[in-house]
Structures are given as structure tokens and as C-alpha cells.
Design an enzyme around this catalytic site. Sequence first.
Site, PDB file in Angstrom:
ATOM      1  CD  GLU A 188     -17.034 -62.708 -25.401  1.00 42.50           C
ATOM      2  OE1 GLU A 188     -16.915 -63.790 -25.948  1.00 42.50           O
ATOM      3  OE2 GLU A 188     -17.860 -62.208 -24.723  1.00 42.50           O
ATOM      4  NE  ARG A 197     -20.738 -62.880 -26.951  1.00 40.19           N
ATOM      5  CZ  ARG A 197     -21.911 -63.324 -27.308  1.00 40.19           C
ATOM      6  NH1 ARG A 197     -22.654 -62.766 -28.386  1.00 40.19           N
ATOM      7  NH2 ARG A 197     -22.473 -64.183 -27.046  1.00 40.19           N
ATOM      8  CB  SER A 256     -16.441 -66.043 -22.561  1.00 34.57           C
ATOM      9  OG  SER A 256     -17.607 -66.767 -22.219  1.00 34.57           O
TER      10      SER A 256
HETATM   11  C1  LIG Z   1     -19.573 -62.707 -14.680  1.00 31.23           C
HETATM   12  C2  LIG Z   1     -19.727 -62.194 -16.392  1.00 31.23           C
HETATM   13  C3  LIG Z   1     -20.630 -62.874 -17.249  1.00 31.23           C
HETATM   14  C4  LIG Z   1     -20.773 -62.674 -18.443  1.00 31.23           C
HETATM   15  N1  LIG Z   1     -21.667 -63.177 -19.282  1.00 31.23           N
HETATM   16  C5  LIG Z   1     -21.842 -62.691 -20.742  1.00 31.23           C
HETATM   17  C6  LIG Z   1     -22.549 -63.364 -21.521  1.00 31.23           C
HETATM   18  O1  LIG Z   1     -23.723 -64.112 -21.163  1.00 31.23           O
HETATM   19  N2  LIG Z   1     -22.693 -62.847 -22.695  1.00 31.23           N
HETATM   20  C7  LIG Z   1     -22.179 -61.847 -23.370  1.00 31.23           C
HETATM   21  O2  LIG Z   1     -22.198 -61.472 -24.321  1.00 31.23           O
HETATM   22  N3  LIG Z   1     -21.301 -61.192 -22.370  1.00 31.23           N
HETATM   23  C8  LIG Z   1     -20.903 -61.444 -21.135  1.00 31.23           C
HETATM   24  N4  LIG Z   1     -20.135 -60.916 -20.238  1.00 31.23           N
HETATM   25  C9  LIG Z   1     -19.203 -59.932 -20.719  1.00 31.23           C
HETATM   26  C10 LIG Z   1     -19.693 -58.442 -20.625  1.00 31.23           C
HETATM   27  O3  LIG Z   1     -20.634 -58.472 -19.339  1.00 31.23           O
HETATM   28  C11 LIG Z   1     -20.393 -57.863 -21.837  1.00 31.23           C
HETATM   29  O4  LIG Z   1     -19.481 -58.066 -22.992  1.00 31.23           O
HETATM   30  C12 LIG Z   1     -21.292 -56.589 -21.741  1.00 31.23           C
HETATM   31  O5  LIG Z   1     -21.959 -56.408 -22.881  1.00 31.23           O
HETATM   32  C13 LIG Z   1     -20.052 -55.301 -21.510  1.00 31.23           C
HETATM   33  O6  LIG Z   1     -20.831 -54.352 -21.225  1.00 31.23           O
HETATM   34  P1  LIG Z   1     -20.232 -53.185 -20.478  1.00 31.23           P
HETATM   35  O7  LIG Z   1     -21.183 -51.909 -20.170  1.00 31.23           O
HETATM   36  O8  LIG Z   1     -19.599 -53.775 -19.010  1.00 31.23           O
HETATM   37  O9  LIG Z   1     -19.107 -52.662 -21.438  1.00 31.23           O
HETATM   38  P2  LIG Z   1     -17.462 -52.264 -21.009  1.00 31.23           P
HETATM   39  O10 LIG Z   1     -16.796 -53.628 -20.715  1.00 31.23           O
HETATM   40  O11 LIG Z   1     -17.435 -51.156 -20.170  1.00 31.23           O
HETATM   41  O12 LIG Z   1     -16.898 -52.114 -22.408  1.00 31.23           O
HETATM   42  C14 LIG Z   1     -16.752 -52.978 -23.429  1.00 31.23           C
HETATM   43  C15 LIG Z   1     -16.460 -52.277 -24.845  1.00 31.23           C
HETATM   44  O13 LIG Z   1     -17.636 -51.586 -25.080  1.00 31.23           O
HETATM   45  C16 LIG Z   1     -17.444 -50.019 -25.664  1.00 31.23           C
HETATM   46  N5  LIG Z   1     -18.464 -49.307 -25.193  1.00 31.23           N
HETATM   47  C17 LIG Z   1     -19.108 -49.419 -23.810  1.00 31.23           C
HETATM   48  N6  LIG Z   1     -20.158 -48.446 -24.029  1.00 31.23           N
HETATM   49  C18 LIG Z   1     -19.860 -47.699 -25.038  1.00 31.23           C
HETATM   50  C19 LIG Z   1     -20.976 -46.716 -25.480  1.00 31.23           C
HETATM   51  N7  LIG Z   1     -21.884 -46.104 -25.156  1.00 31.23           N
HETATM   52  N8  LIG Z   1     -20.495 -46.261 -27.086  1.00 31.23           N
HETATM   53  C20 LIG Z   1     -19.563 -46.992 -27.611  1.00 31.23           C
HETATM   54  N9  LIG Z   1     -18.909 -47.908 -27.288  1.00 31.23           N
HETATM   55  C21 LIG Z   1     -19.027 -48.251 -25.836  1.00 31.23           C
HETATM   56  C22 LIG Z   1     -16.072 -49.917 -24.767  1.00 31.23           C
HETATM   57  O14 LIG Z   1     -15.281 -48.766 -25.412  1.00 31.23           O
HETATM   58  C23 LIG Z   1     -15.361 -51.315 -24.777  1.00 31.23           C
HETATM   59  O15 LIG Z   1     -14.620 -51.445 -25.792  1.00 31.23           O
HETATM   60  C24 LIG Z   1     -19.921 -61.325 -19.064  1.00 31.23           C
HETATM   61  C25 LIG Z   1     -19.126 -60.742 -18.049  1.00 31.23           C
HETATM   62  C26 LIG Z   1     -18.999 -61.180 -16.739  1.00 31.23           C
HETATM   63  C27 LIG Z   1     -18.196 -60.503 -15.875  1.00 31.23           C
END
Ligand SMILES: Cc1cc2nc3c(=O)[nH]c(=O)nc-3n(C[C@H](O)[C@H](O)[C@H](O)COP(=O)(O)OP(=O)(O)OC[C@H]3O[C@@H](n4cnc5c(N)ncnc54)[C@H](O)[C@@H]3O)c2cc1C
Length: 315
Positions: free
Chosen positions: A307, A187, A237
Site C-alpha cells: 500500500e 486505496r 499499513s
Molecule cells: C500511523 C499511520 C496510520 C495510517 N492509517 C491509515 C488509515 O487508517 N487509512 C488509510 O487509508 N491510510 C492510513 N495511513 C497511510 C497514509 O496516512 C495515507 O495514505 C494518506 O492519505 C497519505 O497522505 P499524504 O498527504 O501523507 O500523502 P503522501 O504519502 O505524501 O503521498 C501519497 C501519494 O499521493 C500522491 N499525492 C499527494 N498529494 C497529491 C496531490 N495533491 N496531487 C496528486 N498526487 C498527490 C503522492 O505522489 C503519492 O504517490 C496511515 C499512515 C500512518 C503513518
Amino acid sequence: MGMILKEETKRAIEKIADILPAERLAADEPMSRHTSFRIGGPAACLAVVSNEEELAAVIRIVKEECAEYMLIGNGSNLLISDEGYPGIAIKLGGELDSICVDDRDDTLVHVGAAKLMSATSAFLTDHGLSGFEFASGIPGSIGGAVFMNAGAYGGEIKDIAETVRVMTLDKCELLNLTNEDMDFGYRNSRAQAGDIVILSATFRLSKDEPTEIAARVSELAAKRNSKQPVNFPSAGSTFKRPVGGYAAALIEEAGLKGYRVGAACVSEKHSGFVINEGGATCEDVLAVMRHVRETVNEKSGIMLEPEVRLINCSL
Ligand SMILES: Cc1cc2nc3c(=O)[nH]c(=O)nc-3n(C[C@H](O)[C@H](O)[C@H](O)COP(=O)(O)OP(=O)(O)OC[C@H]3O[C@@H](n4cnc5c(N)ncnc54)[C@H](O)[C@@H]3O)c2cc1C
């Protein structure tokens, strides 16, 4: 009462308004609309950029004005303060929501940072490209997934990312970083140093029958739906997996399943998730997280680390 904005933030917003069309710039935008937790007060401004040139222009403005800013993806790993965010939230869209198979190598795929994981999975399944199945049910965008080195069911972004195209925040330079350059860990990635924006990733996949890939995707979706509280808003998580254990198991052993403050609670279905049962505040979630950390630490000697990314708030 509205948030009091710094002069530099106001000036930056005015300048951004000169370069972005009004429909892609929203002042006082409630972040609860942009997070899977459905929590978060207003950002001073949400700016959606549709290509690299616009992104560079916005970055130059916020740097010139020394205004506070942050990148957001699809908001599925964010906990944002009830007070909101006193800066400019930048989101990628438009041309950065792209996906294509490489011209010369049909097992290489270029995916824009704004593309959703679900849409990426659907495209790869249709094109008979395997290797992304593990990620098909992870919410969020490719940018967020690369930033977090998202993973599930034994796979992580690190396993498939060959190169990542980024823009540096200091000089708006475009770089192609290799998998090694990205320093992926659990992560974690090089992007978390906070000095680059992820623009796109190139994934190495392998060929397979679309029906076989679709079957694996459905199997993992069924597994996820049976184990996770997918019908409640959350950020997945809440805590990282500690060395030598699982956060969910430690939380359950500490007797915290169902522990609640206000409308936030440790899910009965999966104790690794804090869920919003309807109208939870950021403070509710933080109070649950603090209690979970203290209790688990007392019982097991392990301090869980979040996380979820905390924005304008802290434990
Ligand atoms: C129901 C549920 C289940 C999930 N299951 C998992 C799982 O199985 N495994 C897992 O790893 N995660 C899981 N997650 C967590 C989440 O989905 C991941 O961390 C996902 O990768 C976040 O992506 P996001 O686009 O929503 O990023 P955001 O939440 O919008 O941002 C996360 C971080 O990334 C940065 N960021 C985003 N885009 C960019 C970019 N283009 N350049 C630089 N920085 C950037 C942001 O500044 C922030 O710090 C889950 C979440 C939910 C709600």
C-alpha cells in the site's frame, strides 16, 4: 558522495529558482524530514508552491526540461530510497492549505489539497459538520487522502467527495472532476494514473452537534491508539488488504510478528505495520517487506501488494 544529477534536472532547478523564493526551494533536501517513516535520502530539490499559478509554472518548467519530478503530500504513505530521489519533489502549501464552507450550501466544504486531515477534522467538528470522523486520525494531507482514497472504520474519501479540483500535468488545465470521474476504488483513484495534481476537494457532510462529533472523533482516536504502534515512525499499513483476507492476520498467522531486519520490524502491536525502531534504512524496510511477502505467499498462497508508495526503490 552527492547524487549525480542529469543536466535537465539541473536546468529545471535553476529555472524554478527564478520563480520561487529561496525559502521555498531546498536543494539536496533529506526526504527523511518529510516522511512519517523518517526514511529517505535527499531529493535533488524540494519545491513548495503556494498557489495554482506557481504550481503551473513549476510544472511547465519540469515538462520543458524533461526533468524528473513527483508530487508529495505529507509523506505518510511513502518509502523513499536511501539514495534519495534524483528529481524535483513538489509540495503544495500556502493558499492550497485552505478550508471554507460553501457560500450557498452550508453542508458543502471546500478543502485545499495541502490541508492536513487533522486540521480538517478540527474545523469540521467546530462547524458542526459530520461525516469526516472516520478520517480524523488518518495522517497526511487532503491531496494524499484523495489520491489514495484513504479510509478507516468503514468510511473512505469516496463516500464524502462530491467534486475534486485538479490540474492536468500535460497542459496545466484546471478541471472539476466528479466523484464518478475520480474512479475511486480500494486505496485507489483516477489520480494514480499520474496525470493530474489534486488541488482541492469538496466534501458533502451533514449537520450535527459539535460535542457529538468530538465524542466520535475521540472514540476512534482511542481505538487507533490502542491498536496501532502510533509511537513509532511508520507509513501505516504496509500492504493492501488482499481479496478475502486481512494482511495483518495473514502476517501474524505466518509467524512474522516482530520479524526484523536492522532497525525495521513487523510491529508486535499491529502486524500490518512495519515500523522504524530508530535509524532504519529503506533497505531494511524493503528486506522486511520481501520476507513477509515470500513467507505469506508460501503459507497462504496470497501475494501481498504494497500500500506504501515506493519511490526510487522496488521490492
Ligand atoms: C500511523 C499511520 C496510520 C495510517 N492509517 C491509515 C488509515 O487508517 N487509512 C488509510 O487509508 N491510510 C492510513 N495511513 C497511510 C497514509 O496516512 C495515507 O495514505 C494518506 O492519505 C497519505 O497522505 P499524504 O498527504 O501523507 O500523502 P503522501 O504519502 O505524501 O503521498 C501519497 C501519494 O499521493 C500522491 N499525492 C499527494 N498529494 C497529491 C496531490 N495533491 N496531487 C496528486 N498526487 C498527490 C503522492 O505522489 C503519492 O504517490 C496511515 C499512515 C500512518 C503513518
